[in-house]
Design an enzyme around this catalytic site. Structure first.
Site, PDB file in Angstrom:
ATOM      1  N   TYR A  27      32.486 107.286  68.570  1.00  0.00           N
ATOM      2  CA  TYR A  27      31.510 106.634  67.684  1.00  0.00           C
ATOM      3  C   TYR A  27      30.599 107.607  66.939  1.00  0.00           C
ATOM      4  CZ  TYR A  27      33.039 102.527  70.283  1.00  0.00           C
ATOM      5  OH  TYR A  27      33.808 101.524  70.837  1.00  0.00           O
ATOM      6  N   HIS A 104      33.560  98.194  61.582  1.00  0.00           N
ATOM      7  CA  HIS A 104      33.754  98.907  62.849  1.00  0.00           C
ATOM      8  C   HIS A 104      33.688 100.397  62.578  1.00  0.00           C
ATOM      9  CE1 HIS A 104      34.741  95.231  64.881  1.00  0.00           C
ATOM     10  NE2 HIS A 104      35.519  94.928  63.861  1.00  0.00           N
ATOM     11  N   ARG A 115      41.664  95.500  71.395  1.00  0.00           N
ATOM     12  CA  ARG A 115      40.775  95.652  70.237  1.00  0.00           C
ATOM     13  C   ARG A 115      41.466  95.291  68.931  1.00  0.00           C
ATOM     14  NH1 ARG A 115      36.301  98.421  72.444  1.00  0.00           N
ATOM     15  NH2 ARG A 115      36.951  99.741  74.178  1.00  0.00           N
TER      16      ARG A 115
HETATM   17  C1  DQA Z   1      33.283  98.756  67.573  1.00  0.00           C
HETATM   18  C2  DQA Z   1      34.685  98.600  68.162  1.00  0.00           C
HETATM   19  C3  DQA Z   1      34.684  97.587  69.277  1.00  0.00           C
HETATM   20  O1  DQA Z   1      36.003  97.447  69.816  1.00  0.00           O
HETATM   21  C4  DQA Z   1      33.770  98.049  70.401  1.00  0.00           C
HETATM   22  O2  DQA Z   1      33.704  97.057  71.415  1.00  0.00           O
HETATM   23  C5  DQA Z   1      32.416  98.428  69.930  1.00  0.00           C
HETATM   24  C6  DQA Z   1      32.262  99.113  68.638  1.00  0.00           C
HETATM   25  C7  DQA Z   1      33.221  99.864  66.499  1.00  0.00           C
HETATM   26  O3  DQA Z   1      32.209  99.906  65.794  1.00  0.00           O
HETATM   27  O4  DQA Z   1      34.140 100.673  66.370  1.00  0.00           O
HETATM   28  O5  DQA Z   1      31.421  98.251  70.640  1.00  0.00           O
HETATM   29  O6  DQA Z   1      32.923  97.529  66.948  1.00  0.00           O
END
Ligand code: DQA
Length: 148
Positions: A27, A104, A115
């Site tokens: 992230y 995301h 996901r």
């Molecule tokens: C997310 C991706 C999701 O799968 C994850 O649960 C997150 C962050 C992203 O910003 O990449 O908390 O939304």
């Protein structure tokens, strides 16, 4: 009605308050405050205000979306984990009847299979994934294109 009176609603879901600390290899190191500042700067340049909410409580986010009906231009949302679990959040996001853009930070399609499904994408005007926090800026630019 002037743009300032109809801000863009920026929503960040669970755990995004830990941006910069949680799995920085996925992230990045920018914080939630950096995201909000980026969105506010981008929106201001384009003549829009921003109302920002991050919460770890699904009902609180749903209540905020309901309360925003009639008050906002559009919704930029990173639903985080609720992306993959929440019919209720997806149902709430259509209540204000404004465009929704799903963001995301990571490329969810390249990660674990759980996901790959999003309850939000079918009601979203656009989905931006894998651009890091720049994705929020792109979402604001696209939102302004849609609503101006
Ligand atoms: C997310 C991706 C999701 O799968 C994850 O649960 C997150 C962050 C992203 O910003 O990449 O908390 O939304």
């Amino acid at each position: 009605m002037a743009n300032e009176e109809r801000p863009i609603l920026l929503l960040n879901g669970p755990n995004l308050n830990t941006l910069g600390l949680r799995q920085p290899e996925i992230y990045g190191t920018a914080t939630l405050a950096d995201v909000v500042a980026l969105v506010e700067r981008t929106a201001a340049d384009l003549g829009y205000g921003v109302r920002a909410l991050q919460t770890n409580h699904e009902g609180e986010m749903i209540d905020a979306i309901h309360a925003a009906r009639g008050q906002i231009s559009g919704i930029v949302v990173n639903p985080a984990g609720w992306t993959h679990t929440s019919v209720a959040l997806a149902d709430a996001l259509v209540v204000p009847e404004v465009p929704v853009i799903e963001v995301h930070i990571s490329n969810v399609a390249a990660r674990e299979p759980f996901r790959h499904h999003s309850y939000v994408s079918p009601i979203a005007s656009a989905v931006i994934a894998g651009c890091g926090i720049r994705g929020y800026e792109y979402a604001v630019r696209q939102m302004v294109t849609l609503v101006s």
